[in-house]
Scaffold this motif. Structure first.
Motif, PDB file in Angstrom:
ATOM      1  N   LEU A 105      15.022  -8.092  57.733  1.00  0.00           N
ATOM      2  CA  LEU A 105      14.444  -8.675  58.945  1.00  0.00           C
ATOM      3  C   LEU A 105      13.051  -8.132  59.237  1.00  0.00           C
ATOM      4  O   LEU A 105      12.207  -8.836  59.763  1.00  0.00           O
ATOM      5  N   ASP A 106      12.830  -6.868  58.898  1.00  0.00           N
ATOM      6  CA  ASP A 106      11.519  -6.247  59.081  1.00  0.00           C
ATOM      7  C   ASP A 106      11.507  -4.957  58.276  1.00  0.00           C
ATOM      8  O   ASP A 106      12.561  -4.445  57.884  1.00  0.00           O
ATOM      9  N   ALA A 136       9.460  10.202  66.175  1.00  0.00           N
ATOM     10  CA  ALA A 136       8.574   9.089  66.540  1.00  0.00           C
ATOM     11  C   ALA A 136       8.850   7.859  65.675  1.00  0.00           C
ATOM     12  O   ALA A 136       8.902   6.730  66.185  1.00  0.00           O
ATOM     13  N   THR A 137       9.055   8.055  64.382  1.00  0.00           N
ATOM     14  CA  THR A 137       9.339   6.935  63.485  1.00  0.00           C
ATOM     15  C   THR A 137      10.698   6.328  63.808  1.00  0.00           C
ATOM     16  O   THR A 137      10.849   5.103  63.840  1.00  0.00           O
ATOM     17  N   ALA A 141      11.264   2.470  64.945  1.00  0.00           N
ATOM     18  CA  ALA A 141      12.131   1.589  64.156  1.00  0.00           C
ATOM     19  C   ALA A 141      13.266   1.035  65.020  1.00  0.00           C
ATOM     20  O   ALA A 141      13.590  -0.158  64.937  1.00  0.00           O
ATOM     21  N   LEU A 142      13.855   1.878  65.863  1.00  0.00           N
ATOM     22  CA  LEU A 142      14.923   1.400  66.741  1.00  0.00           C
ATOM     23  C   LEU A 142      14.399   0.421  67.788  1.00  0.00           C
ATOM     24  O   LEU A 142      15.089  -0.540  68.145  1.00  0.00           O
ATOM     25  N   GLN A 143      13.182   0.634  68.256  1.00  0.00           N
ATOM     26  CA  GLN A 143      12.584  -0.339  69.173  1.00  0.00           C
ATOM     27  C   GLN A 143      12.431  -1.692  68.482  1.00  0.00           C
ATOM     28  O   GLN A 143      12.616  -2.736  69.098  1.00  0.00           O
ATOM     29  N   LEU A 148      14.361  -7.314  67.871  1.00  0.00           N
ATOM     30  CA  LEU A 148      14.954  -8.399  67.084  1.00  0.00           C
ATOM     31  C   LEU A 148      16.204  -8.967  67.764  1.00  0.00           C
ATOM     32  O   LEU A 148      16.769  -9.948  67.293  1.00  0.00           O
ATOM     33  N   GLY A 149      16.639  -8.332  68.860  1.00  0.00           N
ATOM     34  CA  GLY A 149      17.745  -8.865  69.643  1.00  0.00           C
ATOM     35  C   GLY A 149      19.039  -8.095  69.581  1.00  0.00           C
ATOM     36  O   GLY A 149      20.058  -8.561  70.100  1.00  0.00           O
ATOM     37  N   TYR A 150      19.042  -6.927  68.981  1.00  0.00           N
ATOM     38  CA  TYR A 150      20.274  -6.148  68.863  1.00  0.00           C
ATOM     39  C   TYR A 150      20.381  -5.115  69.977  1.00  0.00           C
ATOM     40  O   TYR A 150      19.391  -4.483  70.349  1.00  0.00           O
TER      41      TYR A 150
END
Length: 163
Positions: A105-106, A136-137, A141-143, A148-150
């Motif tokens: 997805l990304d 920070a990474t 990544a979680l943001q 993406l909608g999760y």
């Protein structure tokens, strides 16, 4: 189905093409939607190898209970789906008896992390080239997973050994 179940009503589409190099080497699981196949899995990894014209192999390892626990190993043959910019693949397990599409997805521009999901939006995984992401990474990544909608509150965060 609501996002509160961690599924997306409409599956997000991959946001950019994927270089073939993403399908080589080891990936560590940072977060995932809980699922029956990975129940009690810790220290999960996926090893990609043998890229040739969109075909490759994947070996997934899950350690039961702890990152040092007994290993369960699953092998799959995979194939990139046409006209997907290398972002959609189909994995075939157990000699082709079971198959599942997965979409990238990304991913980070430097391929340090990738977000993989199923087409229906029910499952998502955050994978990394390193067993532990710096704070920070990881946050960034979680943001992106959330964007993406999760629903992040429904994700499992398996333990990884710092290697």
């Amino acid at each position: 189905m609501s996002l509160s179940t961690a599924a997306c009503a409409g599956a997000p589409q991959p946001v950019k093409a994927v270089a073939p190099t993403l399908f080589s080497g080891r990936w560590y699981e940072i977060a995932r939607t809980p699922n029956r196949m990975q129940q009690n899995c810790q220290g999960s990894t996926s090893e990609f190898s043998g890229w040739s014209n969109g075909d490759f192999h994947v070996v997934q390892v899950c350690h039961e209970g702890t990152p040092q626990g007994p290993a369960k190993t699953y092998s799959a043959k995979a194939r990139i789906l046409p006209a997907s910019g290398n972002a959609k693949m189909k994995m075939m397990f157990f000699g082709g008896l079971v198959s599942q599409e997965y979409w990238i997805l990304d991913h980070a521009d430097d391929n340090a992390w990738a977000i993989m999901g199923t087409p229906g939006g029910k499952y998502v995984w955050l994978m990394s080239r390193r067993p532990v992401l710096d704070p920070a990474t990881r946050t960034a990544a979680l943001q992106r997973v959330h964007a993406l909608g999760y629903d992040l509150s429904h994700l499992a965060f398996p333990q990884q050994l710092s290697r």
